[in-house]
Design a protein around this motif. Structure first.
Motif, PDB file in Angstrom:
ATOM      1  N   ARG A  81     -23.536 -30.553   5.574  1.00  0.00           N
ATOM      2  CA  ARG A  81     -23.829 -30.438   4.137  1.00  0.00           C
ATOM      3  C   ARG A  81     -22.806 -31.200   3.311  1.00  0.00           C
ATOM      4  NH1 ARG A  81     -21.892 -25.021   1.648  1.00  0.00           N
ATOM      5  NH2 ARG A  81     -19.969 -26.220   2.006  1.00  0.00           N
ATOM      6  N   THR A 105     -30.129 -36.104  -0.451  1.00  0.00           N
ATOM      7  CA  THR A 105     -29.296 -35.282  -1.328  1.00  0.00           C
ATOM      8  C   THR A 105     -29.461 -33.821  -0.937  1.00  0.00           C
ATOM      9  OG1 THR A 105     -31.070 -35.113  -2.961  1.00  0.00           O
ATOM     10  CG2 THR A 105     -29.474 -36.896  -3.264  1.00  0.00           C
ATOM     11  N   VAL A 106     -28.437 -33.035  -1.190  1.00  0.00           N
ATOM     12  CA  VAL A 106     -28.501 -31.604  -0.906  1.00  0.00           C
ATOM     13  C   VAL A 106     -29.271 -30.916  -2.025  1.00  0.00           C
ATOM     14  CG1 VAL A 106     -27.163 -29.478  -0.629  1.00  0.00           C
ATOM     15  CG2 VAL A 106     -26.353 -31.608   0.412  1.00  0.00           C
ATOM     16  N   THR A 114     -32.453 -30.377   2.133  1.00  0.00           N
ATOM     17  CA  THR A 114     -32.152 -31.712   1.635  1.00  0.00           C
ATOM     18  C   THR A 114     -33.437 -32.451   1.287  1.00  0.00           C
ATOM     19  OG1 THR A 114     -32.241 -32.752   3.816  1.00  0.00           O
ATOM     20  CG2 THR A 114     -30.112 -31.845   3.113  1.00  0.00           C
TER      21      THR A 114
END
Length: 249
Positions: free
Chosen positions: A44, A59-60, A74
């Motif tokens: 992460r 992207t998280v 994600t």
């Protein structure tokens, strides 16, 4: 094991170390048991860091942690994984990958590191536990005791340390972890970033070139030319190709 919230997730795969991956539209969720939380947390953090650079990446979206485990959600990287590209696309894709990997290796201020001594120590632990996966070894290396393979790594490490070129490496730069636009064949991003960190550039170059040979039956010259090392250090290529399969137990 923790599961992603909601009931509209589709199971993608059940991986190693009690990891399960789900997909929903343009999002993925990777879930793990409590024992896998530290490793998933590390992934992460690396996704978050890379998404703040100029390189395209996932992207998280969310992170959930409980006594049942962890769940990392994600965005999906667009495109298709490299191991699915048709043969006619390989030459252009290799050149695109060479340029992209050079950009990754040119990033600065990465807070994560993979010191060579620690990687070798990890390999030593895997060998000590008898956990080396023979599927990751070549036919030739399967005939050799893992202890002997490790001894070769240790003996050669002095040379590698003397010529070390620390850059931001993916750490598992194999074709399934690299996504391409199927039309332009430009790299659209990387997945499985749990090993991303500062390491010798050849830790990536070794895995990528052997993958190009094994998965595509391709001469990696176009990749190496695009990357900028048309005449690579064969000694370091061999070293990291031998070291990597000893670290996955």
């Amino acid at each position: 094991m923790l599961k992603p919230p909601g009931d509209d997730w589709s199971l993608v795969e059940v991986g190693e170390s009690d990891t399960t991956v789900y997909r929903r539209d343009k999002a993925f969720a990777k879930c793990c048991a409590p024992s896998g939380v530290p490793e998933l947390t590390a992934e992460r953090d690396r996704i978050q860091w890379l998404s703040g650079t100029a390189l395209p990446s996932a992207t998280v979206l969310d992170w959930i942690e409980s006594p049942e485990g962890g769940c990392l959600m994600t965005s999906a990287v667009p495109g298709v994984p490299g191991d699915t590209l048709p043969a006619g696309a390989h030459d252009r894709a290799m050149r695109s990958l060479g340029r992209f990997l050079r950009e990754l290796h040119s990033l600065e201020d990465c807070p994560f590191e993979r010191p060579l001594a620690e990687v070798i120590a990890s390999a030593a632990d895997v060998v000590r536990r008898g956990a080396v996966n023979p599927d990751f070894l070549t036919d030739e290396w399967r005939k050799v005791a893992p202890e002997e393979l490790l001894a070769e790594v240790v003996a050669e490490s002095t040379y590698v340390e003397s010529v070390l070129e620390p850059v931001v490496c993916h750490g598992d730069a194999c074709l399934p972890n690299v996504f391409f636009d199927p039309d332009t064949l430009e790299v659209t991003g990387l997945i499985d970033l749990g090993r991303l960190g500062v390491a010798d550039r050849y830790s990536d170059l070794a895995l990528t070139t052997i993958q190009l040979h094994d998965e595509w039956s391709a001469d990696p010259t176009p990749f190496l030319q695009a990357y900028g090392v048309p005449v690579p250090d064969k000694r370091r290529l061999h070293f990291f190709r031998l070291l990597d399969p000893l670290t996955w137990g």
